[in-house]
Enzyme design. Structure first.
Site, PDB file in Angstrom:
ATOM      1  N   GLY A 189       0.908  -1.234  -0.101  1.00 45.27           N
ATOM      2  CA  GLY A 189      -0.015  -0.071   0.060  1.00 45.27           C
ATOM      3  C   GLY A 189       0.725   1.463  -0.014  1.00 45.27           C
ATOM      4  N   ILE A 206      -2.542  -8.845   1.253  1.00 46.05           N
ATOM      5  CA  ILE A 206      -3.332  -9.745   0.773  1.00 46.05           C
ATOM      6  C   ILE A 206      -3.298 -10.166  -0.599  1.00 46.05           C
ATOM      7  CG2 ILE A 206      -5.047  -8.013   0.196  1.00 46.05           C
ATOM      8  CD1 ILE A 206      -6.776 -10.224   2.277  1.00 46.05           C
ATOM      9  N   ARG A 207      -2.574  -9.578  -1.302  1.00 44.95           N
ATOM     10  CA  ARG A 207      -2.217 -10.061  -2.769  1.00 44.95           C
ATOM     11  C   ARG A 207      -0.638 -10.036  -2.999  1.00 44.95           C
ATOM     12  NH1 ARG A 207      -1.081  -4.792  -5.411  1.00 44.95           N
ATOM     13  NH2 ARG A 207      -1.491  -3.106  -3.876  1.00 44.95           N
ATOM     14  N   TYR A 230     -14.282   5.665   8.180  1.00 53.22           N
ATOM     15  CA  TYR A 230     -13.058   5.573   8.347  1.00 53.22           C
ATOM     16  C   TYR A 230     -12.401   6.373   9.590  1.00 53.22           C
ATOM     17  CZ  TYR A 230      -8.024   6.842   7.191  1.00 53.22           C
ATOM     18  OH  TYR A 230      -6.566   7.257   7.271  1.00 53.22           O
TER      19      TYR A 230
HETATM   20  N1  SER Z   1      -5.093  10.384   3.592  1.00 50.96           N
HETATM   21  C1  SER Z   1      -5.995   9.718   4.134  1.00 50.96           C
HETATM   22  C2  SER Z   1      -7.145   9.865   3.515  1.00 50.96           C
HETATM   23  O1  SER Z   1      -7.577  10.864   2.927  1.00 50.96           O
HETATM   24  C3  SER Z   1      -6.289  10.412   5.590  1.00 50.96           C
HETATM   25  O2  SER Z   1      -5.717   9.706   6.494  1.00 50.96           O
HETATM   26  O3  SER Z   1      -8.191   8.828   3.621  1.00 50.96           O
END
Ligand code: SER
Length: 317
Positions: free
Chosen positions: A11, A35-36, A140
């Site tokens: 990532g 995961i990949r 999130y």
């Molecule tokens: N960069 C992230 C986002 O935009 C924030 O932590 O989701």
């Protein structure tokens, strides 16, 4: 000698943290997991395909490699999480609880990245303090607040050495944008170097705190190597490096790419996410407690980013 494990290694953060840790500790001592599988054959150290929401799988990898520290980066970012909030909750929380359970059993240290997304509309808008009201309105952000609390709890209740940063928007040349609200900045650079106009989904004037990835990587390493006895907060340290709105980044890029054009077509979902976050955060606790200092500002980050993405003038070639 114990090894280090990175989840979400392919990532945004992992793509740069893994090489940095390997340069520092030796390639064999850093186990990259995702995961990949990585694209192509090139691997410069151990790699395991791992769904880190499954504690028994994580446990097996930790045993097999003698892991002493877990950098838990696997998570969904803000914009993609809004598309399927149940899945975002499941992924972000199940993986963190698995990591903390396994860390408790094997006495591993843990790094957990939180975010400016852990704040919400009732947080002070400017210079949001280290210890502030946190009522995020995104799934999130909710997973990040819950994560921060679980990390603090794991330190206090089980004595696990869990540490973390509350990161601002991160800008990196190593990976394409990955579903974050702040990723417009990465996308803007990529359009500029390929001579394409950019359609920005955030409105002019939407200022947010940001950081160039080399600073974030250094911050993660410095925090994890700091003498824990001298930390008061330990988790969720506010850290920041610069603050800009989309049109300010565009102006900086235009100094190197004069013909670069940005149009603004606002995406209401991502605009609402950005507006729910503070305009800026106060990182004085990180500066005082463990000496945090960013190296890159908007101008130096822009020059370096454009050079790394292949713009000849910026790279000085
Ligand atoms: N960069 C992230 C986002 O935009 C924030 O932590 O989701």
């Amino acid at each position: 000698m114990k090894t280090l494990l990175v989840s979400g290694a392919l990532g945004q953060i992992g793509s740069e943290l893994v090489p940095a840790l390997r340069a520092r500790h030796g390639a064999d001592r850093v186990v990259a997991t995702d995961i990949r599988a990585p694209a192509g054959e090139a691997r410069d150290g151990p790699f395991e395909i791992l769904d880190c929401t499954l504690p028994e799988r994580l446990d097996a990898v930790v045993r097999r490699h003698g892991v002493g520290t877990i950098f838990h980066l696997a998570a969904q970012l803000s914009a993609v999480a809004e598309k399927n909030p149940q899945e975002a909750w499941r992924l972000n929380m199940a993986s963190l609880t698995a990591v903390l359970d396994v860390a408790r059993q094997h006495r591993c240290a843990v790094f957990f990245p939180s975010s400016i997304g852990a704040f919400g509309p009732s947080t002070p808008r400017q210079h949001a303090p280290q210890d502030a009201i946190q009522r995020p309105t995104t799934i999130y952000g909710i997973t990040k607040v819950a994560g921060e609390l679980l990390c603090d709890y794991s330190v206090a209740r089980f004595g696990i050495d869990v540490r973390g940063l509350r990161l601002p928007g991160l800008i990196s040349h190593a990976t394409p944008p990955g579903g974050g609200t702040t990723d417009y900045a990465v996308d803007m650079f990529r359009h500029a170097v390929s001579d394409r106009p950019y359609v920005c989904y955030l409105e002019r004037g939407t200022s947010l705190d940001m950081m160039y990835m080399p600073d974030a990587i250094r911050g993660i390493v410095e925090l994890m190597e700091f003498d824990g006895a001298h930390l008061r907060h330990r988790n969720a340290f506010n850290v920041t490096a610069m603050n800009f709105a989309p049109e300010e980044l565009a102006t900086e890029i235009q100094k190197w790419v004069p013909g670069f054009v940005v149009h603004y077509v606002v995406d209401p979902v991502r605009q609402a996410i950005a507006e729910s976050w503070p305009r800026s955060i106060d990182d004085s606790a990180a500066r005082t407690e463990w000496g945090w200092r960013p190296a890159f500002d908007l101008a130096s980050m822009t020059r370096d980013m454009l050079g790394k993405l292949g713009l000849t003038a910026a790279s000085g070639r």
